[in-house]
Design an enzyme around this catalytic site. Structure first.
Site, mmCIF file in Angstrom:
data_model
loop_
_atom_site.group_PDB
_atom_site.id
_atom_site.type_symbol
_atom_site.label_atom_id
_atom_site.label_comp_id
_atom_site.label_asym_id
_atom_site.label_seq_id
_atom_site.Cartn_x
_atom_site.Cartn_y
_atom_site.Cartn_z
ATOM 1 N N GLU A 190 104.797 21.104 67.771
ATOM 2 C CA GLU A 190 106.097 21.789 66.863
ATOM 3 C C GLU A 190 107.257 21.292 67.834
ATOM 4 O OE1 GLU A 190 104.848 26.104 67.035
ATOM 5 O OE2 GLU A 190 103.902 25.896 65.127
ATOM 6 N N GLU B 4 97.131 22.398 62.298
ATOM 7 C CA GLU B 4 97.259 23.591 62.255
ATOM 8 C C GLU B 4 97.271 24.105 60.721
ATOM 9 O OE1 GLU B 4 99.993 25.921 64.610
ATOM 10 O OE2 GLU B 4 99.763 24.316 66.313
#
Length: 485
Positions: A199, A383
């Site tokens: 991220e 994810e």
């Protein structure tokens, strides 16, 4: 739907959310070790102490921190810190990996704790106990023919880097991270798949300081550090593959108003594509100048930085996908909803999760096409999952039909995208084992196929239980995505 024969099915956990063992095995504290638990309405707080002994708390998420002058982070015995034990993968890793193997995992997506490998920085040296722990984890994976996919950074660097060096705004951290990464890649020869940052676009989406200049300097240093590590792997281990991961902050235009379409395009450029364009293409995108001007950012980029970015392009692009949001220029249009890192407006065509996140499998297929057509390198959905309230029955079962339904539709969407030409190399579901929520510190927001008996205050046996979704995902993997019923 036809998934490739070598498709990497598996699950995803992270060190600071599952591992625990916060002060064991030579590990130093990371930022989340100072974070208290919160909930959906209450932000997480970090605890500190003033020189006069006064205790205090300050809002904190990930590694964003705003301490009062003179304050030092501190842990107090009468407070509960959910990440200290998390769901105790540190002591249960053999049992947990055996359960992952029973599901048929081909890959386990996990992170190294920087604070466990170099607890006090490069100068103080490597922590041999930390190295041994990860060798044991990878050895256990290999015993079951599970490939580790290792992320080098997920909010888990030693806290002193932030409190004493100013965090990623300090360019010293580039060299510190590169050395940490080189050590890891050299040491853990059993790992084929690597990733630099998890991220990496989080600094664009969420920050307490609200300091655009600082946030974009930090992000630039991370992008440069990532590129240097990628080049190191390419130069020294051409047989290994290395990527970088972007949080899937995907948005639709709320209406067909061209102004909404333009606003949505701008949102995707600014919050998602900015990072991915840079680490895939090797240079900042054309719209970066517009973004910096709007935010009042004056970014110094050396010639060496430009060379690093150009020579450190990733092999594959990782992304997360939980939900989508919508963008509109119309005031008072619809009600607000939450989401991963960013909120938005409610999409009238979609249902939402227990935490208010829009469930949008069709959006997954759409955005996979957008990414693959834009970059033309393999994608990895690293994810994807549904945070929900689970109930452990008296007989040790958990009937999570809602999770099965969620994954079923998202896997269908991935399969359709693959059939239509998208190169997707793998899929790891988030929180295949229940773990601590990064944003709130809750455990009741459960994602896993494996239930861990612990509550938001750390009470419980930590015993593992197979949910109904455990058996469903096992069947899915055995059939290579064909049997989803």
């Amino acid at each position: 739907m036809t998934f490739p024969k070598n498709f990497l099915w598996g699950g995803d956990i992270s060190a600071n959310q599952a591992e625990g063992g916060w002060n064991e095995g030579g590990k130093s504290p990371n930022m989340t070790d100072y974070h208290l638990g919160g909930n959906i309405n209450t932000p997480r707080m970090a605890t500190y102490i003033m020189p006069d002994g006064t205790r205090g708390k300050t809002p904190a998420i990930m590694e964003c921190l705003n301490l009062p002058k003179g304050a030092k982070l501190a842990v107090f015995e009468d407070e509960f810190y959910p990440n200290h034990k998390a769901t105790d993968f540190y002591h249960h890793y053999k049992e947990d990996i055996a359960l992952f193997a029973e599901m048929g995992f081909k890959v386990l997506n996990l992170t190294l704790s920087w604070a466990r490998v170099y607890p006090w920085g490069v100068e103080k040296g490597i922590n041999k106990q930390g190295i041994e722990f990860y060798h044991n984890v990878f050895s256990e994976c290999k015993k079951y023919n599970i490939e580790p996919l290792v992320h080098l950074y997920k909010y888990d660097m030693p806290a002193f880097y932030i409190t004493e060096k100013g965090g990623w705004r300090n360019r010293e951290l580039i060299d510190e991270f590169v050395t940490f990464a080189q050590t890891a890649v050299n040491e853990f020869q059993e790992v084929t798949y690597w990733s630099t940052f998890n991220e990496i676009n989080v600094l664009q989406a969420i920050a307490i300081e609200k300091d655009n200049q600082a946030n974009y300097e930090k992000l630039h240093n991370q992008l440069v550090a990532s590129a240097r590590v990628v080049k190191y792997v390419h130069d020294n281990y051409p047989q290994k593959k290395i990527g970088c991961m972007v949080a899937g902050l995907f948005t639709h235009a709320l209406t067909c108003d061209p102004l909404d379409e333009a606003a949505n395009q701008k949102q995707m450029q600014d919050i998602y594509y900015y990072c991915a364009d840079t680490f895939v293409r090797g240079h900042y995108p054309s719209y970066a100048q517009r973004l910096w001007k709007e935010l009042g950012v004056n970014l110094y980029i050396s010639e060496q930085d430009r060379n690093d970015l150009e020579n450190g392009k990733v092999d594959f692009l990782e992304f997360s996908y939980y939900s989508s949001n919508v963008i509109t220029t119309h005031k008072n249009e619809g009600q607000g909803v939450s989401g991963n890192l960013l909120g938005g407006f409610k999409n009238p065509y979609l249902q939402v999760s227990d935490w208010g996140w829009a469930i949008d499998p069709a959006g997954l297929k759409y955005f996979m096409h957008e990414m693959y057509d834009r970059y033309q390198i393999p994608l990895f959905n690293c994810e994807n999952g549904l945070g929900a309230y689970d109930t452990l029955e008296e007989n040790g079962t958990v009937h999570d039909t809602y999770r099965i339904a969620y994954h079923k539709e998202h896997i269908k969407a991935m399969g359709e995208a693959i059939d239509e030409g998208v190169d997707l190399m793998g899929y790891t579901t988030w929180g295949c084992l229940d773990l601590v929520s990064a944003g709130t510190g809750e455990i009741r927001k459960r994602y896993g196929f494996i239930y861990v008996d612990v509550d938001d205050k750390g009470n419980g046996t930590y015993r593992r239980y197979k949910k109904d979704s455990f058996y469903w995902y096992k069947k899915c993997i055995e059939s290579n995505g064909k049997d989803l019923d």
